[in-house]
Scaffold this active site. Structure first.
Site, mmCIF file in Angstrom:
data_model
loop_
_atom_site.group_PDB
_atom_site.id
_atom_site.type_symbol
_atom_site.label_atom_id
_atom_site.label_comp_id
_atom_site.label_asym_id
_atom_site.label_seq_id
_atom_site.Cartn_x
_atom_site.Cartn_y
_atom_site.Cartn_z
ATOM 1 N N HIS A 121 27.220 38.143 38.269
ATOM 2 C CA HIS A 121 28.000 37.650 37.130
ATOM 3 C C HIS A 121 27.176 36.526 36.491
ATOM 4 O O HIS A 121 26.451 35.838 37.198
ATOM 5 C CB HIS A 121 29.308 37.114 37.709
ATOM 6 C CG HIS A 121 30.359 36.770 36.710
ATOM 7 N ND1 HIS A 121 30.329 35.617 35.965
ATOM 8 C CD2 HIS A 121 31.487 37.415 36.349
ATOM 9 C CE1 HIS A 121 31.407 35.569 35.196
ATOM 10 N NE2 HIS A 121 32.130 36.653 35.406
ATOM 11 N N ASP A 198 29.355 34.555 46.273
ATOM 12 C CA ASP A 198 30.394 34.488 45.254
ATOM 13 C C ASP A 198 31.453 35.524 45.638
ATOM 14 O O ASP A 198 31.243 36.727 45.521
ATOM 15 C CB ASP A 198 29.733 34.794 43.899
ATOM 16 C CG ASP A 198 30.728 35.090 42.792
ATOM 17 O OD1 ASP A 198 31.954 35.066 43.044
ATOM 18 O OD2 ASP A 198 30.268 35.358 41.666
ATOM 19 N N GLN A 201 35.290 38.376 43.387
ATOM 20 C CA GLN A 201 35.773 39.748 43.244
ATOM 21 C C GLN A 201 36.181 40.347 44.590
ATOM 22 O O GLN A 201 36.852 41.372 44.647
ATOM 23 C CB GLN A 201 34.653 40.585 42.603
ATOM 24 C CG GLN A 201 35.111 41.774 41.817
ATOM 25 C CD GLN A 201 36.125 41.432 40.749
ATOM 26 O OE1 GLN A 201 37.223 41.972 40.778
ATOM 27 N NE2 GLN A 201 35.789 40.563 39.818
ATOM 28 N N LYS A 224 42.335 35.495 40.466
ATOM 29 C CA LYS A 224 42.046 36.895 40.825
ATOM 30 C C LYS A 224 42.788 37.332 42.086
ATOM 31 O O LYS A 224 42.689 38.474 42.510
ATOM 32 C CB LYS A 224 40.538 37.093 40.972
ATOM 33 C CG LYS A 224 39.851 36.944 39.610
ATOM 34 C CD LYS A 224 38.411 37.356 39.613
ATOM 35 C CE LYS A 224 37.861 37.159 38.193
ATOM 36 N NZ LYS A 224 36.416 37.298 38.138
ATOM 37 N N CYS A 362 30.279 40.125 31.646
ATOM 38 C CA CYS A 362 29.536 38.928 32.077
ATOM 39 C C CYS A 362 28.417 39.299 33.041
ATOM 40 O O CYS A 362 28.093 38.541 33.953
ATOM 41 C CB CYS A 362 30.445 37.888 32.735
ATOM 42 S SG CYS A 362 31.710 37.272 31.666
HETATM 43 C C1 LIG Z 1 35.472 36.485 37.780
HETATM 44 C C2 LIG Z 1 34.178 36.310 38.430
HETATM 45 C C3 LIG Z 1 33.453 35.119 38.326
HETATM 46 C C4 LIG Z 1 33.898 33.963 37.458
HETATM 47 O O1 LIG Z 1 35.112 33.446 37.827
HETATM 48 P P1 LIG Z 1 35.823 32.340 36.923
HETATM 49 O O2 LIG Z 1 37.217 32.339 37.433
HETATM 50 O O3 LIG Z 1 35.715 32.790 35.508
HETATM 51 O O4 LIG Z 1 35.112 31.065 37.161
HETATM 52 C C5 LIG Z 1 32.265 35.017 39.013
HETATM 53 N N1 LIG Z 1 31.803 36.024 39.765
HETATM 54 C C6 LIG Z 1 32.467 37.190 39.892
HETATM 55 C C7 LIG Z 1 31.908 38.259 40.756
HETATM 56 C C8 LIG Z 1 33.670 37.372 39.233
HETATM 57 O O5 LIG Z 1 34.328 38.520 39.356
#
Ligand SMILES: *Cc1c(COP(=O)(O)O)cnc(C)c1O
Length: 404
Positions: A121, A198, A201, A224, A362
């Site tokens: 992302h 990260d 997701q 999320k 993104c």
């Molecule tokens: C949604 C997402 C982000 C960003 O999250 P924010 O809530 O916009 O800060 C980063 N990495 C992944 C894999 C995502 O799905």
């Protein structure tokens, strides 16, 4: 017993109509919907104990502080962190990553290498580029194959004693790939590099055990996992968080302030300058409670059924191609129809009440890799149904007929 019709009753928004049609919400990888159990917690906060935390001697401030710290402990338990102060409240994944990237400015030297995966992302690319610009570090990319799987042999070759940091998402938001993070972490540690995963997701689908993974940093966004926007977490190992300088200065993050020098507060407050999103943090805890009450095993099993069903039905449409066909993937389907722009499909689906995401999600480097402008992305949550998949498939067929 997992009963999707019962679960749907928890989500008031799923009853609404869009463009005169029942809403079919398939944009869960962008944000999940909020159950009334979490909405109630938000309302209760503002109706009953809205106050600033950690400062007041008065009752409301105490109540808000207790609830906020209880939420921290819920999050700690959920991810099996060793200590509550290893959980830093943030405004979300982007903020969490920036705390680490900024902190490393003083730890990274010229010529040190930073590895990121090819399917990140933007929030997990740009902060590292900025870090490398500041420090003279080198950003290198772990490549992937046409299925959207990382090439682990190439990863092995990139690792060296110059590698100081490795960043990778647990699950790709654009492709749904579940990355082999255990192996990524172990190998990075083999050369002495720290790893940030990260988990934005992954958190809606899998529970990460940060101690078992031995991960150095793990990030998620509350919105999320059925929580509110503007709240999230940075998990970091105590030892590393202690070494990292703070990201922002302000109230709450200090031990002592004079005009000559300020000493920083202990963890987690060192990274929590200013008044935080108190209600958001509390609601984040409530959201994890809600997800756990449904159960992640049942969630994973049901979403996998939806994924298989939707994949099979969509592939019956001629000229439809799915991007992201990794063996291990979650309920995200990115697709295009040959000769049609993804935005046009998304617009027609919207007229039919179907919410999908279109564009680069993104993750522009992934789109460049496949040489496409973007995709249509349908992402499923445990409250979606097979009937909704059918509505999507009919909608895509209709869009195709109109556009080709
Ligand atoms: C949604 C997402 C982000 C960003 O999250 P924010 O809530 O916009 O800060 C980063 N990495 C992944 C894999 C995502 O799905």
């Amino acid at each position: 017993m997992f009963d999707v019709n019962e679960i749907r009753k928890d989500f008031p928004i799923l009853d609404r109509k869009v463009n005169g049609k029942p809403l079919v919400y398939l944009d869960n990888a962008a944000t999940s919907q909020t159950p009334r159990q979490v909405i109630d917690v938000i309302v209760e906060y503002y109706q009953n104990y809205n106050a600033n935390i950690h400062r007041g001697v008065h009752a409301l401030s105490q109540e808000a502080t207790d609830k906020y710290e209880q939420a921290r402990i819920k999050i700690q338990k959920h991810f099996n962190a060793a200590k509550a102060h290893e959980i830093i409240f943030t405004s979300g994944t982007t903020h969490s990553i920036n705390i680490v990237a900024n902190g490393f400015s003083s730890l990274l030297k010229k010529g040190d290498e930073v590895l990121v995966s090819a399917m990140e992302h933007h929030s997990n690319i740009v902060p590292w580029q900025m870090l490398c610009e500041r420090t003279g570090g080198l950003l290198k990319v772990i490549p992937m194959n046409q299925d959207g799987e990382l090439l682990m042999d190439e990863y092995d070759k990139l690792l060296s004693d110059k590698t100081k940091l490795v960043f990778c998402n647990h699950i790709s938001n654009a492709l749904g790939t579940i990355n082999p993070i255990e192996e990524i972490i172990e190998k990075a540690h083999g050369v002495g590099a720290a790893v940030l995963i990260d988990g934005a997701q992954a958190a809606p689908h899998i529970v990460a055990d940060v101690q078992a993974l031995d991960v150095d940093f793990y990030t998620i966004s509350a919105h999320k996992v059925c929580g509110p926007t503007g709240a999230g977490m940075l998990y970091g190992k105590e030892e590393l968080l202690t070494k990292l300088p703070p990201y922002q200065g302000g109230g709450e993050m200090i031990a002592e302030v004079t005009f000559e020098k300020t000493s920083y507060a202990d963890l987690p407050h060192k990274f929590e300058a200013g008044t935080p999103n108190i209600c958001g943090g509390i609601a984040f805890g409530a959201a994890l409670d809600y997800m756990n009450s449904i159960g992640f095993d049942d969630i994973a099993k049901y979403e996998h059924e939806l994924l298989e069903y939707a994949t099979q039905k969509l592939l019956e449409i001629d000229k439809l191609k799915i991007y992201g066909t990794a063996k291990d993937k979650t309920s995200v389907i990115s697709f295009n129809i040959e000769g049609v722009h993804p935005y046009d499909i998304g617009s027609i689906l919207d007229k039919l009440g179907i919410a999908v995401r279109t564009g680069h999600h993104c993750a522009q480097p992934i789109m460049d890799f496949f040489n496409i402008p973007g995709t249509v992305r349908a992402s499923f949550c445990f409250y979606n149904t097979k009937e909704e998949v059918d509505v999507l498939v009919e909608g895509v067929k209709r869009a195709k007929n109109m556009l080709l």
